[in-house]
Write an enzyme that holds these catalytic residues in place. Structure first.
Site, PDB file in Angstrom:
ATOM      1  CG  ASP A 294      -2.203   0.760   0.997  1.00 25.49           C
ATOM      2  OD1 ASP A 294      -2.238   1.611   0.090  1.00 25.49           O
ATOM      3  OD2 ASP A 294      -3.171   0.509   1.732  1.00 25.49           O
ATOM      4  CG  PHE A 295       1.016   6.065  -0.991  1.00 27.61           C
ATOM      5  CD1 PHE A 295       2.041   6.261  -1.892  1.00 27.61           C
ATOM      6  CD2 PHE A 295       0.688   7.101  -0.134  1.00 27.61           C
ATOM      7  CE1 PHE A 295       2.711   7.470  -1.950  1.00 27.61           C
ATOM      8  CE2 PHE A 295       1.347   8.320  -0.181  1.00 27.61           C
ATOM      9  CZ  PHE A 295       2.369   8.495  -1.097  1.00 27.61           C
TER      10      PHE A 295
END
Length: 755
Positions: A294-295
């Site tokens: 995920d970011f």
């Protein structure tokens, strides 16, 4: 044999949707059902002759694995490292990313663009806003999930996007979770099957418009509060049976190109550097896709690569060439690990078709189509759940000559900033989704009412007294309640927003013929339930929700939706009532002191007892049980038979046969559900969903239904995970099967597994 299983699976998914009237254009032809590529020597020679010089990895006669091998053999180390970062991997001609430099990639590699998209293609303009995933889950329809995936992928590709970060799985541990509406609910089998079907629609629904599916978020990402600074502390059995199992089902049946690891820690180790990425996600399933973060969820270089993280999302931070080379030099990672990570990414891109079909040179800014809007409408229709219908208040007839529609979310015109667009889709970090083409319920109901000569009035509900006065003048009042939730924050209660509970109570007091329509992202507690005659759970219904609702209210379509989550009577009845369980503790306190960056410790001490298993095992009566949903017809279940009654051989399938009869007066569909209770020695709370189907019957008609409990199925219906044996175990003894249309089904029989 693999191809035959795939074809059967896709037929099983497509058939229910086609039977429901889905447009052929919406579903299209499945690539798994198409004629195979010619494999004669002449065809191979013809393919090879079209391969550009110096780009043997474009030879489609070779397997994706072989093509990836050819590409990586021609790559320098830094060119291989490009695949380990999303921006560098997906922009082959660009060489600098936030100050980090790479050489240009080898030739003939694709431009790739990711988009978030559980419910619609986020970030693109002119696309269809589909209903929330929880609405899709309420349809219990894998064919519809496939159709949605296909429609999303079509719009993504034409919008210049060929990677969808979708679908999303979580387990509904608490109804307060801000993103529960982005998921398929609280059951592993239902979630896994729907996620697999949507994944297949994304990746195989449009052969000349290839789009990758990235399943998310792995794993135990069950709250938005402190999601980046919390640890989900779970025992080994619960991790396997509750939080991993839905992913196992989705990966085995859907084969997504990628899986995204989550922000949170799992037992004190960040998910993106946790060995479970390899030990569970990759090794146990044999899945060959890649893991992407995920970011901002990466916290290390070597530990992450060693654990199985293949690609860092967005710009390179920990997976820069300098960091990976340093880890290689000091021996904390090996060249074999780098090659394996790059190979998984490249193979997934090739396998999905990204190397063979370039994105359009000019992306569309109006990719929505009538066929895709029809899919959105069908999801809203089949995903709406009729929770109460006292005295047959619905469907409305021509006798209801005046209808009062009440509530801000019924109208396109905003009241204090709230309108139909407010609840069109899930919110992300606050703002509502732009939903310019929303069909407001007020407009759709007004148009449909006119067809029977009825008159519709509207009150925005800002003043409960005025709304009550408007309701008192009508034959029927339809009052809308809503909640706002989404990524970035959890809810703090099960109450409606905007003083909605008081509004519904006031309207119901003024008009005995009141129907409440709930546009929410999770369960609500409904203190006014006894005062209204009808309740419709519409979730976040997407842009076509008004059309679907009008059809349902007037009986042009029947309700067939079933709840994918349990509705509790109050928060006090849920499995996570102690601060240690939710929201978790920071240095012993449920609140975080200013400046304290400690990890919030979230105890999953409820273990296996979440969702309907909690209510069954504790004897707590929910407001509405998992699997519940009414119809304009009624159904009876009888003549339950199990075969064999005693299984002496491990792996013997159990056939569950029963008769379903439509005891109503009109054709309708229902969803028979089969639940299994394990022997007491298994220590399993409640029962588990092991099979479900969709049956459509005319008035008075009946059908004999046979479903199979297959011990070899990926959802492991007869097994529990033994931490002592580090293996899935099947207990000998008596098993109880219950059948019906909810988790409270009463029709039951038993079979025995011999020791």
């Amino acid at each position: 044999m693999t191809h035959l299983r795939t074809r059967r699976r896709l037929r099983a998914w497509i058939a229910p949707a086609a039977a429901a009237g889905l447009l052929t254009a919406a579903l299209g032809a499945s690539p798994a059902l198409a004629q195979p590529r010619p494999t004669t020597s002449a065809a191979t020679a013809s393919t090879a002759s079209k391969v550009p010089a110096g780009c043997p990895w474009l030879d489609t006669s070779k397997s994706p694995q072989k093509r990836a091998q050819l590409l990586l053999r021609a790559s320098s180390l830094d060119q291989k490292l490009r695949w380990l970062d999303e921006q560098a991997a997906n922009n082959p001609t660009q060489t600098t990313f936030n100050g980090v430099s790479y050489p240009a990639q080898v030739p003939c590699t694709p431009k790739v663009a990711y988009s978030d998209g559980p419910d619609y293609v986020r970030g693109a303009s002119g696309v269809t806003i589909f209903p929330a995933q929880l609405a899709l889950a309420s349809s219990w329809d894998t064919g519809l999930a496939y159709a949605k995936g296909k429609a999303q992928a079509d719009e993504a590709f034409r919008s210049g996007l060929n990677g969808l970060l979708s679908p999303q799985i979580l387990s509904g541990r608490t109804p307060l979770d801000g993103r529960i509406t982005d998921s398929f609910g609280e059951d592993s089998l239902l979630s896994g099957d729907l996620a697999a079907a949507q994944t297949t629609g994304i990746q195989k629904g449009n052969p000349t418009e290839p789009v990758m599916s990235v399943l998310k978020h792995y794993i135990a990402n069950e709250q938005e509060l402190d999601r980046q600074t919390s640890s989900s502390n779970i025992d080994g059995r619960t991790l396997r049976e509750v939080y991993d199992l839905a992913f196992q089902v989705a990966v085995a049946k859907g084969d997504p190109a990628g899986v995204m690891c989550s922000y949170n820690q799992v037992n004190g180790v960040y998910a993106c550097e946790n060995p479970i990425l390899t030990n569970l996600l990759k090794n146990e399933t044999g899945w060959g896709g890649y893991v992407v973060s995920d970011f901002g969820s990466v916290h290390s270089t070597a530990p992450s690569l060693n654990a199985g993280l293949d690609q860092e999302l967005n710009r390179p931070i920990y997976y820069t060439p300098a960091n990976v080379r340093a880890a290689l030099d000091n021996g904390s990672v090996s060249m074999a690990q780098i090659d394996a990570a790059a190979s998984r990414v490249v193979t997934a891109y090739i396998k999905t078709g990204l190397f063979d079909h370039a994105l359009p040179a000019t992306p569309s800014t109006s990719a929505s189509t009538d066929a895709n809007k029809r899919v959105a409408e069908l999801i809203a229709e089949k995903g709406s759940v009729l929770l109460k219908n006292a005295d047959g208040i619905l469907p409305l007839t021509k006798e209801a000559k005046t209808v009062a529609v009440i509530g801000a979310t019924a109208s396109k015109t905003a009241t204090n900033g709230v309108s139909a667009a407010t609840v069109c889709a899930i919110h992300n970090f606050g703002p509502a989704t732009a939903c310019p083409n929303v069909v407001a319920p007020l407009d759709a109901i007004t148009g449909r009412a006119a067809m029977v000569g009825a008159t519709v009035t509207f009150d925005n509900g800002s003043d409960p007294a005025a709304a009550a006065a408007a309701a008192a003048k009508a034959d029927v009042a339809i009052v809308f309640g809503y909640t706002v939730q989404g990524e970035g924050a959890d809810r703090t209660s099960l109450s409606l927003d905007g003083n909605g509970d008081a509004l519904i109570s006031a309207v119901a007091a003024a008009n005995p013929n009141t129907v409440a329509v709930l546009e929410t992202g999770s369960a609500t507690d409904m203190p006014w339930l006894a005062s209204v005659k009808g309740v419709i759970q519409a979730w976040y219904p997407g842009e076509q929700g008004g059309t679907a609702l009008a059809r349902l209210i007037y009986g042009d379509a029947d309700f067939s939706g079933k709840l994918p989550i349990t509705f509790p009577r109050s928060l006090a009845d849920t499995p996570t009532t102690t601060p240690a369980q939710y929201p978790g503790l920071v240095n012993g306190s449920p609140t975080r002191a200013a400046g304290d960056k400690s990890i919030r410790q979230v105890s999953y001490s409820e273990g296996l007892a979440i969702g309907y298993k909690w209510y069954q095992s504790t004897g707590i009566e929910p407001l509405f049980p998992f699997g519940y949903g009414l119809s304009y017809a009624s159904f009876s279940y009888s003549k339950l038979q199990l075969s064999p009654a005693v299984a002496h051989k491990a792996g013997t399938p159990i056939t569950v046969s029963f008769t379903v009869r439509n005891t109503g007066t009109k054709t309708a569909s229902t969803t028979p559900q089969v639940y299994l209770t394990l022997p007491a020695s298994a220590g399993e709370p409640g029962s588990r969903l092991v099979a479900f189907d969709t049956v459509t019957l005319g008035a008075g008609a009946s059908k004999r239904v046979s479903l199979t409990i297959d011990p070899t199925s990926v959802d492991r219906p007869l097994s529990y995970y033994s931490t002592a044996a580090s293996a899935w175990v099947t207990a000998p003894g008596g098993y109880r099967v219950t059948v019906g249309d909810a988790a409270t089904a009463a029709l039951s029989a038993t079979f025995t597994l011999a020791g």
